[in-house]
Design a protein around this motif. Sequence first.
Motif, PDB file in Angstrom:
ATOM      1  N   GLU A   1     101.433 -35.359  58.776  1.00  0.00           N
ATOM      2  CA  GLU A   1     100.708 -36.212  59.718  1.00  0.00           C
ATOM      3  C   GLU A   1     100.847 -37.689  59.321  1.00  0.00           C
ATOM      4  OE1 GLU A   1      96.156 -36.235  60.063  1.00  0.00           O
ATOM      5  OE2 GLU A   1      96.744 -34.501  61.269  1.00  0.00           O
ATOM      6  N   VAL A   2     100.656 -37.979  58.027  1.00  0.00           N
ATOM      7  CA  VAL A   2     100.764 -39.355  57.522  1.00  0.00           C
ATOM      8  C   VAL A   2     102.192 -39.871  57.736  1.00  0.00           C
ATOM      9  CG1 VAL A   2     100.716 -40.812  55.439  1.00  0.00           C
ATOM     10  CG2 VAL A   2      98.897 -39.137  55.822  1.00  0.00           C
ATOM     11  N   GLN A   3     103.176 -39.003  57.485  1.00  0.00           N
ATOM     12  CA  GLN A   3     104.576 -39.409  57.656  1.00  0.00           C
ATOM     13  C   GLN A   3     104.884 -39.714  59.119  1.00  0.00           C
ATOM     14  OE1 GLN A   3     106.766 -40.103  55.071  1.00  0.00           O
ATOM     15  NE2 GLN A   3     107.812 -41.054  56.793  1.00  0.00           N
ATOM     16  N   LYS A   4     104.336 -38.889  60.034  1.00  0.00           N
ATOM     17  CA  LYS A   4     104.558 -39.125  61.465  1.00  0.00           C
ATOM     18  C   LYS A   4     103.951 -40.467  61.885  1.00  0.00           C
ATOM     19  CE  LYS A   4     105.052 -34.445  63.288  1.00  0.00           C
ATOM     20  NZ  LYS A   4     104.306 -33.299  63.785  1.00  0.00           N
ATOM     21  N   LEU A   5     102.743 -40.741  61.392  1.00  0.00           N
ATOM     22  CA  LEU A   5     102.062 -42.003  61.686  1.00  0.00           C
ATOM     23  C   LEU A   5     102.897 -43.178  61.149  1.00  0.00           C
ATOM     24  CD1 LEU A   5      99.552 -43.540  62.685  1.00  0.00           C
ATOM     25  CD2 LEU A   5      98.506 -43.112  60.454  1.00  0.00           C
ATOM     26  N   THR A   6     103.407 -43.014  59.938  1.00  0.00           N
ATOM     27  CA  THR A   6     104.248 -44.055  59.327  1.00  0.00           C
ATOM     28  C   THR A   6     105.505 -44.281  60.162  1.00  0.00           C
ATOM     29  OG1 THR A   6     103.458 -43.403  57.132  1.00  0.00           O
ATOM     30  CG2 THR A   6     105.478 -44.718  57.215  1.00  0.00           C
TER      31      THR A   6
END
Length: 185
Positions: free
Chosen positions: A159-164
């Motif tokens: 999720e964090v990677q997608k947001l990044t």
Amino acid sequence: MAQYDKPDLERRMHGAIESLKGDLAGLRTGRANIQLLDPVTVEVYGAHMPLNQIATVSAPEPRMLSVQVWDKSNVGPADKAIRSAGLGLNPIVDGQTLRLPIPDLTEERRKELAKLASKYAEGARIAVRNVRRDGMDSLKADEKKGEISEDERKRLETEVQKLTDSTIADIDATSAAKEKEILGH
């Protein structure tokens, strides 16, 4: 260690984009943009005040800015502040109005501005990656403390990677649009 806080990560990443947009708005592209005068401060009433607190700034034409000074005694100081702001603008005084023709950019100046836009974008990307690292660190800490499972950590890391990735894509698009505008393509 702080607990994983998705809204905080989103807010901080969004802040990096907003900061970039503000930086890019101040770059002169040969078109009139009232934000060009945001950094100008005028010495009036014994203090330094932003230009927009002593005058109305508008862009009546694509290549002209207009500064309507409210108090006649501030026309001289406003003219001086704009001339000395390093923006390459030479106001034409017309009563309480300063007209600022926006000069054409030289090819060399366009390239310098495009490089600066690129530098601003890289700064925003670095800020986003730092937020990503903070998010990943807090997820690992949460797992270590037993607050989340390994599977949950992996899911949240994705999720964090997608947001990044989506934030960096926004930064790239914003930067590319500004560079295209600067270079006149």
